[in-house]
Write an enzyme that holds these catalytic residues in place. Structure first.
Site, PDB file in Angstrom:
ATOM      1  N   GLY A 141      -4.773   2.454  -6.077  1.00 52.12           N
ATOM      2  CA  GLY A 141      -5.207   1.209  -5.442  1.00 52.12           C
ATOM      3  C   GLY A 141      -4.353   0.832  -4.250  1.00 52.12           C
ATOM      4  O   GLY A 141      -3.643   1.674  -3.673  1.00 52.12           O
ATOM      5  N   ASP A 142      -4.402  -0.457  -3.897  1.00 57.63           N
ATOM      6  CA  ASP A 142      -3.650  -0.946  -2.741  1.00 57.63           C
ATOM      7  C   ASP A 142      -2.145  -0.762  -2.935  1.00 57.63           C
ATOM      8  O   ASP A 142      -1.416  -0.485  -1.988  1.00 57.63           O
ATOM      9  CB  ASP A 142      -3.959  -2.428  -2.507  1.00 57.63           C
ATOM     10  CG  ASP A 142      -5.411  -2.639  -2.116  1.00 57.63           C
ATOM     11  OD1 ASP A 142      -5.964  -1.782  -1.415  1.00 57.63           O
ATOM     12  OD2 ASP A 142      -6.000  -3.655  -2.535  1.00 57.63           O
ATOM     13  N   ALA A 168       6.655   4.277 -11.074  1.00 59.40           N
ATOM     14  CA  ALA A 168       6.520   3.559  -9.796  1.00 59.40           C
ATOM     15  C   ALA A 168       7.586   4.097  -8.835  1.00 59.40           C
ATOM     16  O   ALA A 168       8.692   4.457  -9.269  1.00 59.40           O
ATOM     17  CB  ALA A 168       6.694   2.067 -10.021  1.00 59.40           C
TER      18      ALA A 168
END
Ligand SMILES: Nc1ncnc2c1ncn2[C@@H]1O[C@H](COP(=O)(O)OP(=O)(O)OP(=O)(O)O)[C@@H](O)[C@H]1O
Ligand SMILES: CCCCCCCCCCCCC/C=C/[C@@H](O)[C@H](CO)NC(C)=O
Ligand SMILES: [Ca+2]
Length: 543
Positions: free
Chosen positions: A195-196, A172
């Protein structure tokens, strides 16, 4: 092609082979399209077809294969020259596909003339990207990001002669940190496969980098942020993919890749979120406290479930039926023409967003004369809420095709603030179900919606325990606490769901920045009758 006298744009018209028959093919620069028509009398003719030049992906010289060469007895003796045009074919529900048509002729010079004319026109499409930086989250959604990119997207980029630098993220914040290090200015855009949450990461990297390079302090909630002109493309490979769905109309990797290739551009509003003069995050889709915050918090522990985690946590959160007490202060968005209860939605070329764009340009021209936001009217609401949702766009997604606020605009400089007050479980279920059907989800006495340009929230708990968000809030909220001293409120805080990431602070200050960034998208297109005219009569059906 040379200009015609009087500045008219030229046409190239030839009789070219397509399948077994001869067609009249026209490259009409004036109308910006390539058209081919069966010259036989109407009763015998096939249908006419056309493709806008802006939706041609590429053109290539082609070797006819054996089947294609078997097109007539006399042609067997002659060498044929052919070229293939790859173009966008629009299918149902905003889905785009890459289609192709191959034309042939015996005249090599004519064939080359066509290839050159088409290539020249494609070169003139200046908004198309040539070099992209791609980040792939291999763990988003159903963990298919890498496969989706390699199998569905990379071949299209290569067909369109787009060169790419690809980074497969290892942790991340990899993409975000990387965007602060690389030379972003050599790219025409950044693509995120995920994704978002992955989009949010890339957006933070890009918008943050632009502010840093422009000497803007993100911690200042009043700072005028600098617009980011490097577009972001989203290849959906996540769990909700709400930003992709709300800006394209479908969550489909091939459709999104084609929007990138043709160089679409959709400005987007971005909200900045601060706590005590400290920058927390940006948001482009949902900032949700209560219901959506609790779903996210619970679902993070269940990432192993993939996209199903939201259904599981959604059901659990619905059953828990927690409400939260707090105070909201907001500034209405008086500059926008629309309202959250409008029947019309934001669509490609939306005039409300265009109007905001003009206002923004005027503001930039005379920035010295700009209104101080602090001077404008604030409204205050105190209550017990099951959900507080602030959305910068409709937040449509496959689970809720019209979204949390169907009339919200992508680029009008405002957010829709939806307050769902404490109500019965049954009523809350009725409210949620209306996200999935055509009924009006705001038509309940316990739901209020406001179009705002900024807002602040403080929970009852932090009002009591913490120092207040900011001075202006301190005065306003303090006044309410004195007016209503004792109330039976829920004693725990929820968390904010900021585009799928949790925020550490419940007391926040939010400001919408009109059109701060741009996407490779064009908004959701109206379903027009014409759409079918050129898409369904693709050449391959006629072969
Ligand atoms: N290599 C990686 N390992 C772990 N986490 C990653 C990696 N790359 C990116 N991430 C993080 O994973 C988070 C979730 O990713 P993503 O948004 O792609 O999927 P999702 O959560 O399943 O989908 P959605 O956000 O649409 O619900 C992002 O916030 C991103 O920061
Ligand atoms: C019993 C029927 C209940 C149906 C409820 C449907 C409502 C679904 C609406 C989902 C909107 C999601 C908005 C987008 C949020 C994203 O930012 C975030 C990250 O991907 N996703 C979620 C689920 O928080
Ligand atoms: Ca908006």
């Amino acid at each position: 092609m040379e200009r015609l006298p009087g500045g008219r744009r030229p046409r190239l018209v030839s009789s070219l082979g397509l399948g077994r028959r001869s067609w009249e093919v026209t490259l009409d620069e004036e109308r910006g399209r390539l058209a081919w028509r069966d010259p036989r009398p109407p009763r015998r003719a096939g249908e006419n077809c056309f493709v806008p030049i802006s939706e041609i992906i590429s053109v290539e010289e082609t070797e006819l294969n054996k089947k294609q060469r078997n097109i007539g007895k006399w042609q067997k003796m002659t060498k044929l020259h052919a070229f293939t045009v790859y173009y966008v074919k629009k299918a149902r529900n905003h889905r785009w596909r890459c289609s192709d048509v191959t034309f042939w002729c015996v005249d090599e010079h004519l064939c080359n003339q066509w290839i050159q004319a088409l290539k020249e026109l494609l070169e003139m499409q200046k908004s198309r990207p040539k070099q992209l930086l791609v980040y792939i989250n291999p763990y988003g959604g159903k963990r298919q990001g890498k496969r989706i990119y390699e199998q569905k997207v990379a071949p299209l980029f290569s067909l369109a002669s787009i060169s790419t630098d690809v980074v497969i993220t290892e942790h991340a914040n990899h993409a975000k940190d990387n965007l602060f290090e690389v030379n972003i200015y050599k790219y025409d855009g950044v693509v995120c496969v995920g994704g978002d949450g992955m989009f949010s990461e890339v957006m933070h990297g890009l918008v943050g980098r632009i502010q840093k390079d422009s000497g803007i302090d993100q911690n200042n909630p009043k700072a005028s942020l600098v617009q980011c002109n490097i577009r972001i493309g989203i290849i959906p490979a996540g769990s909700t993919d709400c930003i992709c769905y709300s800006t394209v109309g479908i969550s489909d990797p091939v459709t999104s890749a084609l929007h990138i290739i043709v160089g679409d551009c959709q400005p987007l509003d971005v909200s900045s979120v601060h706590h005590n003069n400290m920058f927390l995050k940006y948001s482009v889709s949902l900032l949700g406290y209560g219901f959506y915050g609790d779903i996210l918090k619970d679902s993070e522990k269940k990432r192993w479930m993939g996209p199903m985690r939201y259904d599981y946590s959604g059901f659990k959160t619905f059953l828990s039926h927690h409400y939260y007490e707090g105070t909201i202060a907001y500034q209405p968005a008086k500059h926008t023409l629309g309202s959250p209860r409008d029947k019309d939605s934001c669509r490609t070329g939306c005039y409300i967003c265009k109007k905001s764009e003009q206002q923004l340009a005027e503001q930039h021209k005379d920035c010295g004369l700009k209104h101080e936001e602090g001077e404008e009217e604030w409204k205050v609401i105190k209550g017990k809420f099951l959900a507080i949702n602030a959305v910068n766009m409709s937040c449509a997604c496959p689970r809720s095709p019209k979204g949390l606020s169907p009339a919200a605009h992508l680029a009008d400089g405002s957010a829709d603030l939806i307050l769902v007050r404490k109500c019965s479980r049954f009523d809350f279920l009725r409210y949620l179900v209306r996200h999935t059907n055509q009924d009006d989800q705001f038509d309940f006495p316990f739901v209020d919606v406001y179009r705002v340009k900024s807002f602040q929230f403080t929970s009852k708990l932090s009002e009591d325990n913490e120092s207040n968000v900011m001075d202006i809030g301190k005065k306003r909220f303090g006044q309410f606490c004195r007016d209503h001293p004792a109330c039976c409120c829920n004693i725990v805080n929820s968390t904010w769901n900021c585009d799928g990431e949790t925020l550490d602070s419940s007391a926040i200050e939010v400001r919408v920045h009109c059109q701060l960034m741009k996407l490779f998208a064009r908004g959701i297109e109206e379903n027009c009758k014409d759409e079918a005219a050129y898409s369904q009569n693709s050449a391959e059906q006629l072969l």
